[in-house]
Motif scaffolding. Structure first.
Motif, PDB file in Angstrom:
ATOM      1  N   PHE A 268       0.846  -1.238   0.036  1.00 14.58           N
ATOM      2  CA  PHE A 268      -0.133   0.093   0.092  1.00 14.58           C
ATOM      3  C   PHE A 268       1.013   1.187   0.062  1.00 14.58           C
ATOM      4  CE2 PHE A 268      -2.068  -3.187   2.418  1.00 14.58           C
ATOM      5  CZ  PHE A 268      -2.980  -3.775   1.634  1.00 14.58           C
ATOM      6  N   ARG A 269       2.023   1.071  -0.508  1.00 11.16           N
ATOM      7  CA  ARG A 269       3.030   2.258  -0.136  1.00 11.16           C
ATOM      8  C   ARG A 269       2.638   3.560  -1.051  1.00 11.16           C
ATOM      9  NH1 ARG A 269       4.813  -1.501  -3.410  1.00 11.16           N
ATOM     10  NH2 ARG A 269       6.303  -1.118  -5.164  1.00 11.16           N
ATOM     11  N   ARG A 270       2.087   3.021  -2.084  1.00 19.07           N
ATOM     12  CA  ARG A 270       1.875   4.268  -3.099  1.00 19.07           C
ATOM     13  C   ARG A 270       0.530   4.968  -2.536  1.00 19.07           C
ATOM     14  NH1 ARG A 270       4.228   0.553  -6.295  1.00 19.07           N
ATOM     15  NH2 ARG A 270       6.152   1.245  -7.397  1.00 19.07           N
ATOM     16  N   LEU A 271      -0.222   4.424  -2.102  1.00 16.74           N
ATOM     17  CA  LEU A 271      -1.417   5.009  -1.566  1.00 16.74           C
ATOM     18  C   LEU A 271      -1.125   5.749  -0.055  1.00 16.74           C
ATOM     19  CD1 LEU A 271      -4.580   5.513  -1.130  1.00 16.74           C
ATOM     20  CD2 LEU A 271      -4.576   3.330   0.061  1.00 16.74           C
ATOM     21  N   ILE A 272      -0.226   5.094   0.663  1.00 18.65           N
ATOM     22  CA  ILE A 272       0.036   5.782   1.668  1.00 18.65           C
ATOM     23  C   ILE A 272       0.923   7.189   1.788  1.00 18.65           C
ATOM     24  CG2 ILE A 272       1.889   5.733   3.816  1.00 18.65           C
ATOM     25  CD1 ILE A 272       1.067   2.636   3.586  1.00 18.65           C
ATOM     26  N   LYS A 273       1.763   7.268   0.451  1.00 15.37           N
ATOM     27  CA  LYS A 273       2.341   8.419   0.051  1.00 15.37           C
ATOM     28  C   LYS A 273       1.567   9.486  -0.085  1.00 15.37           C
ATOM     29  CE  LYS A 273       5.996   9.629  -2.952  1.00 15.37           C
ATOM     30  NZ  LYS A 273       7.045   9.190  -4.336  1.00 15.37           N
ATOM     31  N   PHE A 274       0.157   9.382  -0.439  1.00 12.39           N
ATOM     32  CA  PHE A 274      -0.801  10.331  -0.658  1.00 12.39           C
ATOM     33  C   PHE A 274      -0.916  11.383   0.626  1.00 12.39           C
ATOM     34  CE2 PHE A 274      -1.801   8.252  -4.466  1.00 12.39           C
ATOM     35  CZ  PHE A 274      -1.921   9.161  -5.486  1.00 12.39           C
ATOM     36  N   PHE A 275      -0.798  10.635   1.847  1.00 16.43           N
ATOM     37  CA  PHE A 275      -0.823  11.344   2.994  1.00 16.43           C
ATOM     38  C   PHE A 275       0.343  11.715   3.519  1.00 16.43           C
ATOM     39  CE2 PHE A 275      -4.209   8.361   1.998  1.00 16.43           C
ATOM     40  CZ  PHE A 275      -5.358   9.097   2.283  1.00 16.43           C
ATOM     41  N   ASN A 276       1.441  11.931   2.811  1.00 17.14           N
ATOM     42  CA  ASN A 276       2.840  12.600   3.332  1.00 17.14           C
ATOM     43  C   ASN A 276       2.779  13.935   4.337  1.00 17.14           C
ATOM     44  OD1 ASN A 276       4.758  10.567   2.865  1.00 17.14           O
ATOM     45  ND2 ASN A 276       5.376  11.347   0.994  1.00 17.14           N
ATOM     46  N   VAL A 277       1.793  14.400   3.969  1.00 14.99           N
ATOM     47  CA  VAL A 277       1.760  15.769   4.588  1.00 14.99           C
ATOM     48  C   VAL A 277       1.676  15.624   6.086  1.00 14.99           C
ATOM     49  CG1 VAL A 277      -0.850  16.080   4.283  1.00 14.99           C
ATOM     50  CG2 VAL A 277       0.665  18.032   4.516  1.00 14.99           C
ATOM     51  N   ILE A 278       1.262  14.387   6.683  1.00 18.90           N
ATOM     52  CA  ILE A 278       0.885  14.176   7.972  1.00 18.90           C
ATOM     53  C   ILE A 278       2.469  13.789   8.381  1.00 18.90           C
ATOM     54  CG2 ILE A 278      -0.188  12.543   9.795  1.00 18.90           C
ATOM     55  CD1 ILE A 278      -2.548  12.392   7.838  1.00 18.90           C
ATOM     56  N   PRO A 279       3.018  14.245   9.540  1.00 19.32           N
ATOM     57  CA  PRO A 279       4.436  13.873   9.919  1.00 19.32           C
ATOM     58  C   PRO A 279       4.481  12.403   9.988  1.00 19.32           C
ATOM     59  CG  PRO A 279       3.759  15.884  10.895  1.00 19.32           C
ATOM     60  CD  PRO A 279       2.497  15.623  10.193  1.00 19.32           C
ATOM     61  N   PHE A 280       3.957  11.815  10.827  1.00 21.57           N
ATOM     62  CA  PHE A 280       3.790  10.304  11.057  1.00 21.57           C
ATOM     63  C   PHE A 280       4.096   9.412   9.765  1.00 21.57           C
ATOM     64  CE2 PHE A 280       2.104   6.445  12.043  1.00 21.57           C
ATOM     65  CZ  PHE A 280       3.310   5.732  12.867  1.00 21.57           C
ATOM     66  N   VAL A 281       3.009   9.805   9.011  1.00 19.76           N
ATOM     67  CA  VAL A 281       2.577   9.063   7.735  1.00 19.76           C
ATOM     68  C   VAL A 281       3.932   9.123   6.783  1.00 19.76           C
ATOM     69  CG1 VAL A 281       1.412   8.820   5.579  1.00 19.76           C
ATOM     70  CG2 VAL A 281       0.399   9.074   8.095  1.00 19.76           C
ATOM     71  N   HIS A 282       4.291  10.511   7.096  1.00 17.13           N
ATOM     72  CA  HIS A 282       5.703  10.747   6.045  1.00 17.13           C
ATOM     73  C   HIS A 282       6.950   9.914   6.485  1.00 17.13           C
ATOM     74  CE1 HIS A 282       8.617  13.083   3.718  1.00 17.13           C
ATOM     75  NE2 HIS A 282       9.457  13.160   4.814  1.00 17.13           N
TER      76      HIS A 282
END
Length: 304
Positions: A268-282
């Protein structure tokens, strides 16, 4: 304009590991090398790149002992290009860079003052400069003031750190913090404001640093490894000064629970990357990108 605050010799018997120990950081021994824990990741505590062939079980024991999320290292170096590298300058000749780069260096040196800076003056201006620099990045965030100023305080009276500043009309437009050991120099922090970039501060500062360390002190200069945490054009920029990519293979030893999480999230790494603006998700996305590099290396080895 270039000036040196002092002609101190950069050769000293201190090391980065000694500095970290004095700051209360715990060091871990593995492969005849001290390791530090940085943001939960174990890495060699050295200025210059180092390469290992580590025993997996021994590395895993150190990961468990330190409660790190992972241990990262590189094997090599290798001659053929790959997906992991360190940027290093071992030779610098102003006349060998392009005419365009030479012109920008001259303009930067004419407009700006580059020097090793007075600690008191630098401390007063550094945080505002740091925040201004981070406006260039989409996802990376500046440190908070307390964290940043505590770091600066830790550098005071430390011979292994040289701070280079870029000034225009007494305003700080950028700085480079260099970690200096006997075998080389690591550009630990490079922050340049958008205003400084317009006046070719990056060109003037990198030129000055290479002249001083590589040419005058005969020490190689490193900008570290490929970035996995945020977009940066810095390493492409350094190639204008004939920095070389020294290729190696990335290796990671995960803590057992982290390895399971990475395996679960990887598809799911490409989907997760869409939420990179969130520090933990980044941070999670950076680890998954690192895993993608490792798996890409394995696939390339199978083809070869």
């Amino acid at each position: 304009m270039v000036c040196y605050m002092t002609d101190l010799s950069v050769v000293n018997h201190a090391s980065y590991a000694d500095f970290l120990k004095a700051q209360g950081e715990k060091m871990y021994d593995l492969g005849s090398m001290p390791w530090m824990k940085y943001h939960g990741v174990l890495m060699p505590a050295t200025a210059m790149p180092v390469y290992f062939d580590l025993n997996y079980d021994e590395a895993l024991q150190v990961v468990k002992k330190s409660n790190a999320i992972l241990l990262r290292y590189a094997t090599g170096p290798q001659q053929s290009p790959g997906s992991w590298w360190n940027m290093v300058s071992r030779k610098y000749d102003f006349n060998s860079v392009s005419a365009s780069t030479r012109s920008k260096i001259r303009r930067g040196l004419k407009r700006l003052k580059i020097s090793q800076v007075n600690e008191g003056w630098f401390f007063e201006q550094a945080y505002d400069c740091h925040v201004e620099c981070y406006k260039r990045y989409k996802f990376a965030l500046p440190d908070n003031r307390n964290t940043f100023e505590s770091f600066l305080l830790s550098l005071r009276d430390q011979p292994i750190f040289n701070v280079w500043g870029c000034k225009k009309n007494s305003k700080l437009l950028g700085y480079v913090i260099c970690l200096v050991e006997n075998n080389g120099v690591f550009m630990h922090t490079v922050d340049i404001t958008p205003e400084g970039l317009q006046d070719y501060a990056a060109y003037a500062m990198i030129h000055t640093i290479l002249e001083y360390y590589v040419n005058d002190k005969n020490l190689p200069v490193s900008n570290g490894s490929r970035s996995i945490s945020h977009e940066t054009e810095m390493q492409d920029f350094l190639q204008k000064f004939n920095f070389q990519r020294e290729y190696s293979e990335l290796r990671v030893v995960y803590r057992t629970d982290i390895k399971l999480i990475v395996c679960f999230l990887y598809p799911f790494r490409r989907l997760i990357k869409f939420f990179n603006v969130i520090p933990f998700v980044h941070k999670v996305s950076s680890i998954l990108y690192q895993e993608e590099i490792i798996r890409g290396q394995a696939s390339r080895s199978e083809i070869l």
